[in-house]
Write an enzyme that holds these catalytic residues in place. Structure first.
Site, PDB file in Angstrom:
ATOM      1  CB  SER A   1      57.537  26.050  62.636  1.00 42.30           C
ATOM      2  OG  SER A   1      56.490  26.039  63.573  1.00 42.30           O
TER       3      SER A   1
ATOM      4  CE  LYS B   1      59.391  20.674  59.322  1.00 41.86           C
ATOM      5  NZ  LYS B   1      58.941  20.620  60.696  1.00 41.86           N
TER       6      LYS B   1
ATOM      7  CG  HIS C   1      61.524  25.141  60.853  1.00 37.71           C
ATOM      8  ND1 HIS C   1      60.986  24.886  59.611  1.00 37.71           N
ATOM      9  CD2 HIS C   1      60.595  24.752  61.751  1.00 37.71           C
ATOM     10  CE1 HIS C   1      59.773  24.390  59.755  1.00 37.71           C
ATOM     11  NE2 HIS C   1      59.507  24.292  61.050  1.00 37.71           N
TER      12      HIS C   1
HETATM   13  C1  PLP Z   1      57.853  19.995  61.389  1.00 39.56           C
HETATM   14  C2  PLP Z   1      58.101  20.139  62.828  1.00 39.56           C
HETATM   15  C3  PLP Z   1      57.988  19.042  63.687  1.00 39.56           C
HETATM   16  C4  PLP Z   1      57.444  17.730  63.226  1.00 39.56           C
HETATM   17  O1  PLP Z   1      58.368  16.982  62.528  1.00 39.56           O
HETATM   18  P1  PLP Z   1      57.851  15.812  61.594  1.00 39.56           P
HETATM   19  O2  PLP Z   1      59.045  14.993  61.333  1.00 39.56           O
HETATM   20  O3  PLP Z   1      57.280  16.464  60.389  1.00 39.56           O
HETATM   21  O4  PLP Z   1      56.783  15.074  62.375  1.00 39.56           O
HETATM   22  C5  PLP Z   1      58.357  19.206  64.999  1.00 39.56           C
HETATM   23  N1  PLP Z   1      58.776  20.400  65.464  1.00 39.56           N
HETATM   24  C6  PLP Z   1      58.852  21.484  64.678  1.00 39.56           C
HETATM   25  C7  PLP Z   1      59.318  22.786  65.255  1.00 39.56           C
HETATM   26  C8  PLP Z   1      58.505  21.394  63.337  1.00 39.56           C
HETATM   27  O5  PLP Z   1      58.552  22.463  62.561  1.00 39.56           O
END
Ligand code: PLP
Length: 388
Positions: A179, A239, A207
């Site tokens: 990330s 995302k 992602h």
């Molecule tokens: C953003 C993210 C999460 C968390 O997800 P949310 O739905 O925002 O709690 C988990 N793992 C990764 C790799 C992320 O980038």
């Protein structure tokens, strides 16, 4: 003054002195390339809304219609009376999209990771994680009570050695796309290693889903891996899907185990059904509109080429996450502030989110950007690079 108050003030002073103070901006517009933040119009280069779906008219319409049909609150956890037809339909569509037997919705990715890892391993087992995994994967590993081991980022040899020392059930856990770095885990080799060592593999593709692969199937489609190679897939919906929530996907037995054992599934209120309906609409766009992925690739290539010409230090990232490595936290903050003065929003990422000495600007691109906006970012970076 009491001890907690004094401690809090000392901690805050120390955080500020290290250039690590975190602040929020107040956003008054929908998410998008143009953002109104703290009363200013900015061009946004820090969102994870990679496909530009957070404010898409079809997604908004589905959300509104579903609020009319289901109301707003889900009323309870899924296992009490909160599992709506909307949730169920989304689970079936996500399973099909990922080519897996089943999928299970969680309220956030953070909760999916805490719940899934703790349901799969416990005391006497071993969880083995990439050092650069997302905080929720690290926390899930610690919470599980299993022996907790980390291997150097994407280092197969270190992973192999760590696996050899593991006891009990062995679970390897990794981000699909990292990330804060944007690079991909070497999954084909990790999957082979897991199979050879009788370990299970969990990949969090927060992602990659929607972004990588011709059909948006994420890092697994990119590498051509399936449920046999990667038994546990975690995806998030906040995302590229532009909505909110997360899911775990895999075999029927995996999903039934989650329903029985994952505490962050059992003991929390279900997502609003309208969020599930909005996500069904965004999933249809993710599948149908591959031009969004193509455009993202073109913009990413344009950014990388321009940044290299200016002499900025990029990282080996094929994804729309394009960090500019600066090292020093104060430099990262200064450059981010200077870009803000020029009307461009790029996040400065500092420790402890990234390792000491690796502060960076994290530029993220979206299919909603235009080439001219990427060029404007590059021009400003060229003008301001003496701060780097
Ligand atoms: C953003 C993210 C999460 C968390 O997800 P949310 O739905 O925002 O709690 C988990 N793992 C990764 C790799 C992320 O980038």
């Amino acid at each position: 003054m009491n001890t907690f108050q004094t401690d809090a003030e000392n901690t805050l002073e120390a955080v500020a002195a290290q250039g690590l103070y975190r602040k929020r901006r107040i956003i008054a517009s929908p998410q998008g390339v143009h953002l109104t933040a703290d009363g200013r119009e900015l061009i946004n280069f820090c969102s994870n809304d990679y496909l530009g779906l957070a404010n898409h008219p079809d997604v908004i319409r589905a959300f509104k219609n579903a609020a009319g049909q289901y109301g707003v609150g889900s009323g309870s956890a899924h296992l009490v009376c909160g599992h709506s037809a909307a949730h169920h339909a989304l689970e079936e569509e996500l399973a099909e999209f990922c080519g897996r037997e089943r999928a299970l919705l969680f309220s956030t990715g953070y909760m999916a990771n805490l719940g899934a890892i703790s349901a799969l391993v416990g005391s006497g087992d071993t969880v083995i994680e990439d050092r650069l995994n997302h905080a929720s994967l690290i926390d899930g590993g610690l919470l599980s009570g299993a022996r907790f081991k980390r291997y150097r980022h994407a280092d197969l040899e270190h992973l192999t050695n760590t696996l050899a020392e593991a006891s009990g059930k062995k679970l390897i856990v990794t981000d699909g796309v990292f990330s804060m770095d944007g690079d991909l885990a070497p999954l084909p080799a990790i999957a082979r290693l897991a199979q050879a060592q009788d370990a299970w593999l969990l990949v969090d593709d927060a992602h990659g889903l929607g972004v990588l692969g011709e059909k948006g199937g994420g890092v697994l489609e990119h590498y051509g891996l399936d449920q046999g190679d990667v038994p546990v897939l975690v995806g998030t919906l906040g995302k590229a899907f532009g909505t909110f929530g997360a899911f775990v996907a895999g075999s029927d037995a995996l999903i039934e185990l989650m329903i029985q054992k994952a505490r962050t599934y059992i003991y929390t209120t279900a997502l609003p059904p309208a969020v599930a309906e909005a996500t069904r609409a965004s999933l249809r766009i993710v599948r149908a509109e591959s031009w969004r992925r193509d455009k993202l690739k073109r913009l990413t290539a344009r950014f990388r080429q321009g940044a290299e010409q200016i002499g900025l230090e990029l990282m080996p990232s094929p994804s729309p996450i394009q960090p500019i490595l600066l090292g020093d936290s104060r430099k990262a903050s200064a450059l981010s502030e200077a870009l803000l003065d020029a009307g461009i929003l790029v996040g400065a990422i500092r420790p402890p989110t990234v390792p000491q000495g690796s502060a960076r600007l994290r530029v993220t691109l979206s299919a909603a950007h235009e080439e001219a906006q990427v060029d404007r970012l590059l021009n400003e970076l060229d003008r301001l690079k003496s701060l780097a």
